[in-house]
Design a protein around this motif. Sequence first.
Motif: not given
Length: 362
Positions: A33-39, A47-52, A69-73, A96-100
């Motif tokens: 079980k992992w957590r993934m935070t989104s940008s 774009i958020y849906g890509g993580g889902e 489990q995906v978490f929004a920014a 996320t996007v690397a250029y950030y």
Amino acid sequence: MKRRQFMQTAAAGAAASTAIAMPAIAQSNPEVKWRMTSSFPKSLDTIYGGGETLAKTVSDLTDGKFQIQVFAAGEIVPGLQALDAVSNNTVEMCHTVAYYYVGKDPTFAIPSCVPFGLNTRQQNAWLSNGGGGELFADFFKKYNVHAIQAGCTGAQMGGWFRKEIKSVADLQGMKMRIAGIAGAVLQKLGVVPQQLAGGDIYPALEKGTIDGAEWVGPYDDEKLGFSKVAPYYYYPGFWEGGPAVHAFINIEKWNALPKAYQAALAAAGAVATNSMTAKYDVQNPPALKRLVAAGTQLRPFPQDVMEACLKASNEVYAEISAKNPDFKKAIEAMAAFRSDQYLWWQVAELSFDVFQVRTRAR
């Protein structure tokens, strides 16, 4: 051996085989079980849906044994701190996007996109089969992460502006939300770049804190309501011809995964990439029609702006390359790949598209 004795012996053997096999299967497919935070905010479903999409695909490929489990920014960390959260093991991974993260090293821009870089198919090809993925693997290790491409938006728009842009002179003193190396490029032409997360752009435009902003394209931009506070919508987003979105995974967590789970993550990234591009391609045309029908003023960037920005881009690349070997190696590899790609595109892809566009116009 009598038939009954044979059947009993065979059944006992099968039971023993199952007793041996089941623990081995359980051991090779552990519950993870992992957590993934989104940008990105949840409101930007593409774009958020890509993580889902990535998380669901991993679950499907592992019979539900590997759950992400995906978490929004903002739910765990702010969107622009996603990479740090993975590097320091606050979460196992992020979307996320690397250029950030060019503030850490400008090389982060290149695996996502740079001004006048690669288009969508070229970027995907370079990262997956053209050597780009291998080139950046060692670079990302410096930040304690393993990277998997997990999205691509397609060519983006040039952004929303409160005033019309008629020439390069109109850029002087303009405060613009723009991320990555594109900010450094436009700064050479007098723009004051601002890096803001998606959810902060609208209020900044509304209050006049910024004069212009770019995000993605019509579908997302319509959701964020930019047309209500900035009437001029420019194209193309020459700094984002084919921006890739990545899943960054804590390197120790990645190395600890069973090989089958690593393969599931890699496959899920490819699914998320293709799905995101396709969804934007479906949603952007009707969104653009709605925006224009509601009064949005659609404009191409003037030719002198495009030429000046190309010149400024090459200057920025030369300046960074002179003091950053990682950037120099990556930008030169990208440029060589781009040159060969456009040799092919002008023969087949571009000529086909140009004819189709002209036919539609008639």
